[in-house]
Design a protein around this motif. Structure first.
Motif, PDB file in Angstrom:
ATOM      1  N   THR A   1       0.828  -1.205   0.000  1.00 52.05           N
ATOM      2  CA  THR A   1       0.000   0.000   0.000  1.00 52.05           C
ATOM      3  C   THR A   1       0.866   1.261   0.000  1.00 52.05           C
ATOM      4  N   ALA A   2       2.025   1.208   0.664  1.00 49.70           N
ATOM      5  CA  ALA A   2       2.924   2.366   0.651  1.00 49.70           C
ATOM      6  C   ALA A   2       3.451   2.623  -0.762  1.00 49.70           C
ATOM      7  N   PHE A   3       3.772   1.562  -1.491  1.00 45.56           N
ATOM      8  CA  PHE A   3       4.200   1.738  -2.882  1.00 45.56           C
ATOM      9  C   PHE A   3       3.044   2.253  -3.749  1.00 45.56           C
ATOM     10  N   GLY A   4       1.836   1.790  -3.481  1.00 46.98           N
ATOM     11  CA  GLY A   4       0.685   2.318  -4.208  1.00 46.98           C
ATOM     12  C   GLY A   4       0.545   3.816  -4.020  1.00 46.98           C
ATOM     13  N   GLN A   5       0.729   4.276  -2.799  1.00 47.04           N
ATOM     14  CA  GLN A   5       0.650   5.705  -2.520  1.00 47.04           C
ATOM     15  C   GLN A   5       1.774   6.466  -3.209  1.00 47.04           C
TER      16      GLN A   5
ATOM     17  N   LYS B   1       1.477   9.656  -5.863  1.00 48.26           N
ATOM     18  CA  LYS B   1       2.231  10.905  -5.751  1.00 48.26           C
ATOM     19  C   LYS B   1       2.993  11.181  -7.038  1.00 48.26           C
ATOM     20  N   MET B   2       3.596  10.137  -7.608  1.00 46.60           N
ATOM     21  CA  MET B   2       4.376  10.311  -8.835  1.00 46.60           C
ATOM     22  C   MET B   2       3.501  10.713 -10.020  1.00 46.60           C
ATOM     23  N   SER B   3       2.218  10.373  -9.976  1.00 48.67           N
ATOM     24  CA  SER B   3       1.340  10.687 -11.105  1.00 48.67           C
ATOM     25  C   SER B   3       1.072  12.173 -11.221  1.00 48.67           C
ATOM     26  N   GLU B   4       1.158  12.889 -10.106  1.00 50.26           N
ATOM     27  CA  GLU B   4       0.846  14.318 -10.054  1.00 50.26           C
ATOM     28  C   GLU B   4      -0.512  14.607 -10.679  1.00 50.26           C
ATOM     29  N   GLY B   5      -1.408  13.636 -10.606  1.00 43.30           N
ATOM     30  CA  GLY B   5      -2.759  13.794 -11.112  1.00 43.30           C
ATOM     31  C   GLY B   5      -2.892  13.700 -12.619  1.00 43.30           C
ATOM     32  N   ASN B   6      -1.789  13.475 -13.331  1.00 44.71           N
ATOM     33  CA  ASN B   6      -1.829  13.487 -14.793  1.00 44.71           C
ATOM     34  C   ASN B   6      -1.554  12.136 -15.435  1.00 44.71           C
ATOM     35  N   LEU B   7      -0.596  11.408 -14.927  1.00 47.10           N
ATOM     36  CA  LEU B   7      -0.194  10.151 -15.553  1.00 47.10           C
ATOM     37  C   LEU B   7      -1.127   9.037 -15.107  1.00 47.10           C
ATOM     38  N   ILE B   8      -2.082   8.719 -15.954  1.00 46.13           N
ATOM     39  CA  ILE B   8      -3.116   7.750 -15.614  1.00 46.13           C
ATOM     40  C   ILE B   8      -2.529   6.374 -15.321  1.00 46.13           C
TER      41      ILE B   8
ATOM     42  N   ILE C   1      -1.562   1.942 -11.537  1.00 45.34           N
ATOM     43  CA  ILE C   1      -0.618   1.080 -10.820  1.00 45.34           C
ATOM     44  C   ILE C   1      -0.788   1.268  -9.317  1.00 45.34           C
ATOM     45  N   GLY C   2      -0.965   2.514  -8.897  1.00 44.17           N
ATOM     46  CA  GLY C   2      -1.179   2.794  -7.476  1.00 44.17           C
ATOM     47  C   GLY C   2      -2.426   2.110  -6.948  1.00 44.17           C
ATOM     48  N   PHE C   3      -3.514   2.184  -7.701  1.00 42.28           N
ATOM     49  CA  PHE C   3      -4.745   1.499  -7.280  1.00 42.28           C
ATOM     50  C   PHE C   3      -4.560  -0.015  -7.239  1.00 42.28           C
ATOM     51  N   LEU C   4      -3.859  -0.556  -8.209  1.00 41.42           N
ATOM     52  CA  LEU C   4      -3.605  -1.992  -8.251  1.00 41.42           C
ATOM     53  C   LEU C   4      -2.804  -2.434  -7.022  1.00 41.42           C
ATOM     54  N   LEU C   5      -1.749  -1.700  -6.701  1.00 39.14           N
ATOM     55  CA  LEU C   5      -0.938  -2.038  -5.534  1.00 39.14           C
ATOM     56  C   LEU C   5      -1.728  -1.876  -4.236  1.00 39.14           C
ATOM     57  N   TYR C   6      -2.538  -0.824  -4.160  1.00 37.10           N
ATOM     58  CA  TYR C   6      -3.338  -0.602  -2.960  1.00 37.10           C
ATOM     59  C   TYR C   6      -4.378  -1.713  -2.804  1.00 37.10           C
ATOM     60  N   PHE C   7      -4.989  -2.114  -3.905  1.00 39.27           N
ATOM     61  CA  PHE C   7      -5.956  -3.220  -3.895  1.00 39.27           C
ATOM     62  C   PHE C   7      -5.276  -4.524  -3.476  1.00 39.27           C
ATOM     63  N   LEU C   8      -4.082  -4.780  -3.996  1.00 38.79           N
ATOM     64  CA  LEU C   8      -3.322  -5.961  -3.623  1.00 38.79           C
ATOM     65  C   LEU C   8      -3.013  -5.946  -2.122  1.00 38.79           C
ATOM     66  N   GLY C   9      -2.624  -4.780  -1.610  1.00 37.43           N
ATOM     67  CA  GLY C   9      -2.357  -4.649  -0.186  1.00 37.43           C
ATOM     68  C   GLY C   9      -3.588  -4.929   0.655  1.00 37.43           C
ATOM     69  N   ALA C  10      -4.743  -4.437   0.227  1.00 33.89           N
ATOM     70  CA  ALA C  10      -5.990  -4.706   0.956  1.00 33.89           C
ATOM     71  C   ALA C  10      -6.307  -6.198   0.947  1.00 33.89           C
ATOM     72  N   GLY C  11      -6.089  -6.845  -0.174  1.00 33.13           N
ATOM     73  CA  GLY C  11      -6.303  -8.290  -0.253  1.00 33.13           C
ATOM     74  C   GLY C  11      -5.356  -9.053   0.667  1.00 33.13           C
TER      75      GLY C  11
ATOM     76  N   GLY D   1       9.842   7.375   0.232  1.00 36.34           N
ATOM     77  CA  GLY D   1       9.999   8.766  -0.163  1.00 36.34           C
ATOM     78  C   GLY D   1      11.458   9.178  -0.256  1.00 36.34           C
ATOM     79  N   VAL D   2      12.251   8.728   0.696  1.00 39.02           N
ATOM     80  CA  VAL D   2      13.681   9.060   0.698  1.00 39.02           C
ATOM     81  C   VAL D   2      14.386   8.388  -0.472  1.00 39.02           C
ATOM     82  N   ILE D   3      14.102   7.108  -0.686  1.00 39.57           N
ATOM     83  CA  ILE D   3      14.826   6.333  -1.705  1.00 39.57           C
ATOM     84  C   ILE D   3      14.387   6.682  -3.125  1.00 39.57           C
ATOM     85  N   PHE D   4      13.082   6.747  -3.356  1.00 38.16           N
ATOM     86  CA  PHE D   4      12.587   6.893  -4.726  1.00 38.16           C
ATOM     87  C   PHE D   4      12.210   8.325  -5.111  1.00 38.16           C
ATOM     88  N   LEU D   5      11.837   9.140  -4.139  1.00 46.12           N
ATOM     89  CA  LEU D   5      11.374  10.496  -4.447  1.00 46.12           C
ATOM     90  C   LEU D   5      12.349  11.563  -3.981  1.00 46.12           C
TER      91      LEU D   5
END
Length: 115
Positions: A25-29, A33-40, A45-55, A84-88
């Motif tokens: 779920t942290a990677f989904g988030q 953040k990386m999408s900046e609301g534009n990169l669908i 991918i974020g929703f997929l990872l978050y869904f996987l985390g919920a499962g 955030g430190v490593i990737f962003l």
């Protein structure tokens, strides 16, 4: 201390699932953040990872006690800081380090046993 170790052994599969769920779920988030609301694609991918985390959380609760596993979900905050430190290239400060220590200690103390 014996109760803590017994609880750890009784819930180890659930703990592994819940830690992986928190990480996922942290990677989904991060992708949101990386999408900046534009990169669908990053949003999806974020929703997929978050869904996987919920499962994974649902599966984890089948292998351990709620009172042990649920506090461990807070490790997602720790994972998010390191992601955030490593990737962003975000900067970590002393307050965040103190917060990380508090979260980890709290997860251990609260989730340390189901007796």
């Amino acid at each position: 201390m014996n109760n803590f170790i017994k609880s750890l052994n009784d819930n180890k599969v659930g703990i592994l699932f819940i830690l992986f769920a928190s990480l996922t779920t942290a990677f989904g988030q991060m992708f949101w953040k990386m999408s900046e609301g534009n990169l669908i694609i990053f949003i999806l991918i974020g929703f997929l990872l978050y869904f996987l985390g919920a499962g994974l959380m649902i599966v984890a609760f089948r292998f351990g006690s709620l009172s042990v596993l649920h506090p461990i979900l807070s490790m997602g905050y720790v994972f998010a800081i390191f992601i955030g430190v490593i990737f962003l290239e975000e900067i970590i400060n002393v307050k965040q380090i103190a917060g990380i220590v508090c979260i980890i200690l709290g997860a251990i103390l609260i989730g340390g046993g189901d007796n």
